[in-house]
Design an enzyme around this catalytic site. Structure first.
Site, PDB file in Angstrom:
ATOM      1  N   GLU A 150       0.827  -1.210   0.000  1.00  0.00           N
ATOM      2  CA  GLU A 150       0.000   0.000   0.000  1.00  0.00           C
ATOM      3  C   GLU A 150       0.861   1.260   0.000  1.00  0.00           C
ATOM      4  O   GLU A 150       0.754   2.104   0.890  1.00  0.00           O
ATOM      5  CB  GLU A 150      -0.949   0.007   1.202  1.00  0.00           C
ATOM      6  CG  GLU A 150      -1.946  -1.128   1.175  1.00  0.00           C
ATOM      7  CD  GLU A 150      -3.045  -0.982   2.220  1.00  0.00           C
ATOM      8  OE1 GLU A 150      -2.822  -0.275   3.213  1.00  0.00           O
ATOM      9  OE2 GLU A 150      -4.116  -1.574   2.025  1.00  0.00           O
ATOM     10  N   GLU A 310      -6.212  -8.004  -0.399  1.00  0.00           N
ATOM     11  CA  GLU A 310      -6.707  -7.967   0.979  1.00  0.00           C
ATOM     12  C   GLU A 310      -8.159  -7.553   0.979  1.00  0.00           C
ATOM     13  O   GLU A 310      -8.550  -6.641   0.242  1.00  0.00           O
ATOM     14  CB  GLU A 310      -5.996  -6.894   1.818  1.00  0.00           C
ATOM     15  CG  GLU A 310      -4.566  -7.127   2.129  1.00  0.00           C
ATOM     16  CD  GLU A 310      -3.991  -5.951   2.936  1.00  0.00           C
ATOM     17  OE1 GLU A 310      -4.759  -5.211   3.586  1.00  0.00           O
ATOM     18  OE2 GLU A 310      -2.772  -5.777   2.896  1.00  0.00           O
TER      19      GLU A 310
HETATM   20  C1  GLA Z   1      -4.061  -2.456   5.119  1.00  0.00           C
HETATM   21  C2  GLA Z   1      -2.698  -3.096   5.289  1.00  0.00           C
HETATM   22  C3  GLA Z   1      -2.740  -4.314   6.160  1.00  0.00           C
HETATM   23  C4  GLA Z   1      -3.650  -4.094   7.335  1.00  0.00           C
HETATM   24  C5  GLA Z   1      -5.016  -3.749   6.831  1.00  0.00           C
HETATM   25  C6  GLA Z   1      -6.013  -3.605   7.944  1.00  0.00           C
HETATM   26  O1  GLA Z   1      -4.720  -2.889   3.999  1.00  0.00           O
HETATM   27  O2  GLA Z   1      -2.109  -3.434   4.087  1.00  0.00           O
HETATM   28  O3  GLA Z   1      -1.434  -4.580   6.595  1.00  0.00           O
HETATM   29  O4  GLA Z   1      -3.162  -3.084   8.127  1.00  0.00           O
HETATM   30  O5  GLA Z   1      -4.939  -2.530   6.157  1.00  0.00           O
HETATM   31  O6  GLA Z   1      -7.304  -3.381   7.474  1.00  0.00           O
END
Ligand code: GLA
Ligand code: GLA
Length: 700
Positions: A150, A310
């Site tokens: 991210e 994710e």
């Molecule tokens: C982000 C991060 C993860 C985690 C999620 C929690 O997407 O990439 O490591 O912190 O948020 O929702």
């Protein structure tokens, strides 16, 4: 990953074995097998375990877990591990820390506490990347690279001296001469003319209530995007030089409340596109929002399958109130992503942490363990994804619409400027409203980045695309001239790419070309919502006034609450489809003024929607004027369900998902059922009852 002869639909999540003793690892593998997990993303936050001191490297634990997983048939998507840096690095080089608006360095101890423009940080990060590539480049169990994590989530806006120096170089590269930069930023305003690139500033805090030059701010946003993209590319290149054969990605953050990066640029730089999507607690909006975000993802992937890197099995832990998912929603949301073109379903994270900032974030294995409703759902999901893969869904492509809503990251950044007629403008939310309205009207639209090629569509919609360059305006004009339909929203085409207002009347994009296309000319904006006693909160649309009316009844009673363009009709053939009407309109001297218009242009036409409308009113507008009868493939005969089609060379898969809380009866569904999740087959052939959060998938 994502190949037809690959391992099936990828299913798994972020795996953080470094938080657990090695005894737990065996249990993890046992449970992963039970759930049907076939992929994990590993080592995202593990830099300090891999390099505990500057001159000490420890790969032993990572070797063991990759091997253990691999032998159990679970592939590793291996991170470049740069998302958190070890504390020793900050002790030695505090200059790698990013700075806040005030120029103060942030403290180490969280994620992404590094400046993407720090040469020192880059050197350490790339050394790590090379070490990983050397060690795991030939490892058969490592099937892909996961660069960073991210990018930009915590270090999107860095006001350090590193950033200042890099910004000066970036401006020089972009503008060539200081004169060109002065011109672009309009520095004669408030006496900001620069003599050389050494005088270029980044928009640090300038005192309370100080307004930033919007052109400078916009360039700073672009610069931040470019610097993180450069950092990503440097990591990628360091790894792929040593390991050229493995696919790579980085996880985007696309949901309709976020627009961190201009992912239209990033998508060209990855092997396969992946996204982190976190659901909105929007009640009825939940599924629509997911589909809307995914529609943009599908365009980034150019219609090829993409990866959900994710999402959450249930609640997150980072909002003031964190709602869980209801029974079935864990499976339903995952299948909705598949319905929208995803070939991989992954979660943050595999096992719920026992400590740390995210211990109350849901996971695939919850704190209560294996004997839980949640884990049983995870197992059911694994089985269902296997069924879909066996039926041939993997590799199939989402059928596209002939309507595209155009999305522009730069317009989204621009609408956040605090120097506009209203601070409530939100391009992305307006895209979402239009998307939902199309679903309500029985059509599924695509969402295309403005900078991509959308010339094959029949209709394009521009909701609050505040910024339009001359070139983009010409593209729109060419598109309409060739028979396309252009729908222009209320705050569209007001500024150019330098944040200069287009002159001569609104919307003036392309030196008046957009105005000519629309056959209207705006002089002022009427802004509502002040809450001031005695001022109307809303203005209604309806029939009335002196202009010729057509279908005036369609938008009778529609309501605008934020923004109305004060316009006159200038085109000879411009039709007024709705006007402002009634006491409130009269109060603001808008009674009888054109609100929604249509103008023929070349072989096509251009609509102007001169005010904000809610989803219900946009739906009426689409139903009456925009719903093309030829849209049979995308037609949602039953607007209570989201209906998508994924096609491969030899089959088509229809996905049906109820959008709201009501169960949905379907009749005349052709094809063999593949998945009946919370769905019952009726007595008659092709009839089904899909219950709340249910999913029906049939194969034709
Ligand atoms: C982000 C991060 C993860 C985690 C999620 C929690 O997407 O990439 O490591 O912190 O948020 O929702
Ligand atoms: C103040 C300033 C002006 C202008 C106006 C805008 O009065 O003196 O330069 O900024 O506000 O309202």
């Amino acid at each position: 990953m994502l190949t037809e002869n690959g391992r099936g639909i990828a299913f798994g999540g972020d795996y953080n074995p470094d938080q657990w003793s090695e005894e737990t690892w065996d249990d993890d593998v046992r449970l992963m097998k039970k759930a049907g997990v076939n992929t994990v993303a590993l080592a995202i936050f593990s830099w300090d375990r891999i390099q505990p001191q500057e001159n000490r490297w420890d790969f032993g634990w990572l070797d063991r877990i990759i091997d253990k997983l691999g032998k159990a048939g679970i592939a590793t998507d291996l991170a470049s591990a740069t998302a958190t840096a070890p504390l020793w690095l900050y002790e030695k080089h505090p200059e790698v820390l990013p700075c806040d608006k005030f120029g103060h360095p942030v403290n180490a101890g969280s994620r992404q506490s590094w400046s993407p423009t720090s040469p020192v940080f880059k050197e350490y990060a790339l050394t790590l990347c090379r070490k990983l590539a050397e060690r795991y480049g030939a490892n058969p169990y490592v099937t892909a690279w996961h660069m960073g994590n991210e990018y930009g989530w915590n270090n999107r806006n860095d006001y350090s001296d590193n950033a200042l120096n890099a910004f000066r170089l970036w401006c020089e590269r972009k503008y060539g001469t200081i004169g060109a930069l002065n011109q672009a930023w309009g520095t004669t305003f408030w006496g900001q003319e620069m003599n050389s690139f050494d005088e270029v500033l980044i928009p640090r805090f300038m005192g309370a209530d100080s307004m930033v030059n919007p052109g400078q701010k916009l360039d700073f946003e672009r610069f931040g995007n470019d610097m993180l993209l450069d950092f990503y590319k440097a990591e990628r290149d360091a790894i792929t030089e040593i390991c050229p054969d493995k696919p790579f990605t980085t996880n985007f953050m696309v949901s309709t409340d976020q627009c961190c990066m201009d992912y239209a640029d990033w998508a060209n730089e990855v092997n396969f596109v992946s996204n982190d999507h976190y659901f909105h607690e929007g009640g009825e909006m939940h599924l629509d929002e997911l589909a809307c975000s995914d529609a943009l993802m599908d365009s980034f992937a150019l219609g090829k399958p993409w990866y959900v890197m994710e999402h959450s099995t249930s609640a997150v832990q980072w909002k003031p109130l964190n709602m869980r998912k209801r029974k079935g929603e864990t499976v339903r949301d995952s299948l909705a992503h598949v319905a929208m073109g995803a070939d991989a379903i992954n979660f943050f994270q595999w096992r719920a942490s026992a400590f740390g900032a995210e211990s109350f974030h849901s996971a695939m294995v919850p704190h209560a363990g294996e004997d839980t409703k949640l884990f049983r759902q995870v197992c059911e999901l694994g089985e269902t994804l296997q069924t879909l893969a066996d039926a041939g869904v993997q590799g199939s492509e989402l059928e596209r619409s002939d309507t595209a809503i155009l999305f522009s990251a730069e317009s989204e950044w621009a609408t956040r400027s605090q120097t506009l007629p209203s601070m409530k403008l939100n391009h992305w939310h307006d895209v979402r409203d239009w998307y939902r309205a199309f679903l309500d009207a029985g059509t599924r639209a695509d969402i295309m980045p403005l900078k991509y090629d959308w010339s094959d569509y029949k209709t394009v919609v521009l909701p609050t695309v505040l910024m339009l360059s001359a070139v983009d305006t010409w593209r729109l004009a060419d598109f309409a001239a060739a028979g396309g339909r252009v729908v222009v929203g209320y705050a569209t085409g007001l500024i150019d790419e330098n944040f200069h207002t287009w002159l001569g009347g609104y919307p003036g994009a392309g030196n008046g070309l957009l105005r000519d296309m629309l056959g209207i000319r705006g002089e002022e904006f009427n802004i509502l919502g002040s809450g001031v006693e005695g001022e109307p909160e809303a203005i209604r649309l309806g029939a009335g006034g002196e202009v010729a009316l057509e279908d005036a009844a369609a938008l009778n009673g529609a309501t605008t609450r934020l923004w109305q363009n004060d316009v006159t009709v200038t085109g000879d053939r411009t039709q007024v489809l709705a006007m402002y009407a009634g006491e409130e309109a009269d109060e603001w001297e808008l009674d009888g003024m054109a609100a929604v218009t249509r103008n023929p242009y070349g072989a096509g036409e251009a609509y102007f929607v001169g005010c904000d409308l809610d989803v219900a009113d946009l739906t009426k507008l689409i139903r009456t004027y925009l719903a093309a009868p030829a849209q049979s493939q995308q037609s949602q005969a039953n607007t209570d369900v989201l209906h998508t089609v994924r096609k491969s060379a030899d089959a088509a898969f229809d996905f049906y998902l109820p959008r709201g809380k009501k169960e949905v009866e379907l009749q005349g569904v052709e094809g063999e059922p593949v998945v009946l999740f919370q769905t019952e087959r009726g007595e008659e052939n092709g009839s089904y009852t899909v219950r709340r959060n249910g999913v029906l998938v049939v194969r034709r």
